[in-house]
Design an enzyme around this catalytic site. Structure first.
Site, PDB file in Angstrom:
ATOM      1  N   LYS A   1       2.442  -3.683  11.139  1.00 17.06           N
ATOM      2  CA  LYS A   1       1.277  -3.811  11.721  1.00 17.06           C
ATOM      3  C   LYS A   1       1.407  -4.318  12.896  1.00 17.06           C
ATOM      4  CE  LYS A   1      -3.158  -3.476  10.283  1.00 17.06           C
ATOM      5  NZ  LYS A   1      -3.367  -2.882   9.184  1.00 17.06           N
TER       6      LYS A   1
ATOM      7  N   SER B   1      -1.987   9.713   7.758  1.00 16.70           N
ATOM      8  CA  SER B   1      -0.958   9.495   8.739  1.00 16.70           C
ATOM      9  C   SER B   1       0.308  10.074   8.473  1.00 16.70           C
ATOM     10  CB  SER B   1      -1.072   7.956   9.020  1.00 16.70           C
ATOM     11  OG  SER B   1      -1.908   7.397   9.743  1.00 16.70           O
TER      12      SER B   1
ATOM     13  N   THR C   1      -9.742   7.582   6.027  1.00 17.11           N
ATOM     14  CA  THR C   1      -9.531   6.416   5.289  1.00 17.11           C
ATOM     15  C   THR C   1     -11.025   6.225   4.524  1.00 17.11           C
ATOM     16  OG1 THR C   1      -8.760   5.287   7.198  1.00 17.11           O
ATOM     17  CG2 THR C   1      -9.750   3.873   5.590  1.00 17.11           C
TER      18      THR C   1
ATOM     19  N   ASN D   1     -15.301   3.121  11.469  1.00  9.54           N
ATOM     20  CA  ASN D   1     -14.823   4.545  10.906  1.00  9.54           C
ATOM     21  C   ASN D   1     -14.642   4.755   9.627  1.00  9.54           C
ATOM     22  OD1 ASN D   1     -13.625   7.357  11.192  1.00  9.54           O
ATOM     23  ND2 ASN D   1     -11.800   6.373  11.110  1.00  9.54           N
TER      24      ASN D   1
ATOM     25  N   LYS E   1       0.777  -1.285   0.117  1.00  9.80           N
ATOM     26  CA  LYS E   1      -0.041  -0.195  -0.138  1.00  9.80           C
ATOM     27  C   LYS E   1       0.924   1.281   0.073  1.00  9.80           C
ATOM     28  CE  LYS E   1      -3.407  -0.325   3.090  1.00  9.80           C
ATOM     29  NZ  LYS E   1      -4.119  -0.444   4.317  1.00  9.80           N
TER      30      LYS E   1
HETATM   31  N1  GLU Z   1      -4.747   0.931   9.806  1.00 12.71           N
HETATM   32  C1  GLU Z   1      -4.946   1.719   8.611  1.00 12.71           C
HETATM   33  C2  GLU Z   1      -4.486   0.679   7.302  1.00 12.71           C
HETATM   34  O1  GLU Z   1      -4.685  -0.355   7.394  1.00 12.71           O
HETATM   35  C3  GLU Z   1      -4.180   3.012   8.766  1.00 12.71           C
HETATM   36  C4  GLU Z   1      -2.390   2.782   8.898  1.00 12.71           C
HETATM   37  C5  GLU Z   1      -1.710   3.970   9.239  1.00 12.71           C
HETATM   38  O2  GLU Z   1      -2.366   5.012   9.329  1.00 12.71           O
HETATM   39  O3  GLU Z   1      -0.721   3.856   9.677  1.00 12.71           O
HETATM   40  O4  GLU Z   1      -4.329   1.200   6.182  1.00 12.71           O
END
Ligand code: GLU
Length: 425
Positions: free
Chosen positions: A102, A354, A186, A217, A90
């Site tokens: 993660k 972020s 998101t 969210n 990503k």
């Molecule tokens: N948890 C979100 C994702 O899966 C955001 C991750 C982030 O902001 O670092 O993309």
């Protein structure tokens, strides 16, 4: 099905098709490091309970690893590794200077009191303090975590380091250095990707029906913007089940009702007066099978599998959850002609904002919301355009194009590094 094996198979398959050097693909089959730790927590009744937490730094060739922390009963080390791999793809795809990471805790957060949740969050940060860092690995919210939890964790880290360090974590409360626009990011990002897709497909929103699985969210913010744009959202579900109303649901009222009662009910609110609207109850499984124009899985991974792929009737799917469609199910859908906008682009808005939060923290600046939204759109437009060129020129699926683009960027960085480290004893 093992979610990590599935993710690796998909990576290898798409990587080979994209012509990625097999040695580079081999490197990407293994996370750089994963830490699993016991998290003892003093419960409100005085007893101690031990939870298990994980953090995976999958690959850092493009920058410090980045990715959320989820609190969920089904969290495993393998799930965290799969999600960290997807974060690697990503971040490379949307061209932000991060690798993928993660984290997660195996817990049902709804069973904990607020103080227990705070102790658990702090315990996690104490266990992970050496693996994370503002230039090493930067966590953020994910499933069932939020700004408040990020605030506790950043405070714990700063207590350990005995210095201020807002860039350690993103998705923080605004008062602690969080960014404007991160909360909605998101969902807004998914909405923007959908609009870019809609332009190519010449969709008329008022003629499009939508089913949304997951009203967290991301799902809420996306659906709200889509409804404003004219889409008819006929079904919405959360972890307890869903509701269906052919005439369309009012997202703001639904959300207000869910906040107040923790249940989904089709209500329409005008000012302070809310009226219940006719609706049918629908299971999460049946929602996925509805005959709608656009299906949005926005909950968890692995909800569309070989069991139900044949029954999916929507011609278009936008993946707002991470990994909602297994690799085999993806193949079945593609054979049927279903077009899928992959998660690695569709839900990238969160990590993009972020990145803006982290950049603001490092510089000691605060950017206005207008600027955040403008930069989010620009980043997604560029990623979408890059992806679309590969999709059209190489005549491959959108997921294939996304992996090709991301893996080529990662491969270029790996070869630029040289091989010096392999000769060291
Ligand atoms: N948890 C979100 C994702 O899966 C955001 C991750 C982030 O902001 O670092 O993309």
């Amino acid at each position: 099905m093992n979610v990590f094996k599935d993710a690796i198979n998909q990576l290898n398959q798409l990587g080979q098709k994209a012509g990625i050097d097999p040695e580079i693909l081999q490197l990407l089959n293994y996370p750089e490091e994963t830490l699993s730790a016991a998290l003892p927590v003093r419960m409100d009744d005085g007893s101690t309970k031990v939870f298990v937490g994980h953090r995976c730094r999958f690959n850092s060739v493009l920058g410090p690893t980045k990715g959320g922390i989820r609190f969920h009963p089904n969290v495993t080390a393998d799930e965290v590794k799969a999600l960290a791999l997807w974060m690697t793809i990503k971040c490379a795809l949307v061209n932000i200077p991060y690798g993928g990471g993660k984290g997660g805790i195996t817990v049902d957060p709804k069973q904990l009191t607020r103080l227990e949740l705070e102790r658990l969050s702090r315990s996690y940060m104490r266990a992970m303090a050496d693996i994370v860092g503002p230039n090493r690995d930067i966590p953020a919210p994910d499933v069932y975590t939020n700004a408040r939890i990020m605030g506790w964790m950043s405070d714990e880290y700063e207590n350990i380091k005995r210095e201020k360090c807002p860039a350690i974590i993103t998705g923080k409360p605004i008062e602690l250095g969080g960014s404007l626009g991160r909360e909605e990011a998101t969902g807004r990002g998914a909405y923007l990707v959908n609009e870019l897709w809609a332009k190519h497909k010449q969709w008329q929103p008022k003629n499009m029906t939508v089913a949304l699985q997951g009203f967290g969210n991301a799902g809420y913010h996306m659906a709200k913007l889509m409804q404003q744009q004219g889409y008819t959202i006929i079904a919405v579900s959360d972890s307890k089940g869903g509701i269906l109303a052919e005439q369309g649901l009012d997202i703001e009222s639904l959300y207000a009702h869910k906040q107040a009662s923790k249940t989904l009910k089709a209500v329409y609110c005008y000012g302070s007066v809310c009226e219940e609207q006719d609706h049918t109850k629908i299971s999460n499984e049946d929602l996925l099978r509805l005959k709608v124009d656009l299906l949005i899985p926005a909950a968890l991974e692995g909800v569309i599998t070989t069991e139900n792929a044949e029954h999916i009737q929507a011609p278009f799917i936008i993946e707002v959850a991470n990994g909602p469609i297994t690799q085999e199910a993806s193949a079945i859908l593609e054979d049927k002609g279903t077009e899928i906008m992959p998660d690695v682009l569709a839900n990238a808005g969160g990590v993009i904002v972020s990145y803006f939060e982290w950049a603001q923290n490092l510089q000691g600046y605060r950017w206005p919301l207008k600027e955040i939204r403008h930069r989010l759109l620009a980043t997604l437009e560029q990623a979408f355009a890059d992806l679309w060129i590969i999709h059209e020129n190489e005549k491959v699926s959108l997921r294939h194009a996304a992996y090709s683009l991301a893996l080529r960027r990662i491969a270029a960085a790996i070869s630029s590094h040289g091989t010096q480290s392999y000769f060291m004893q």
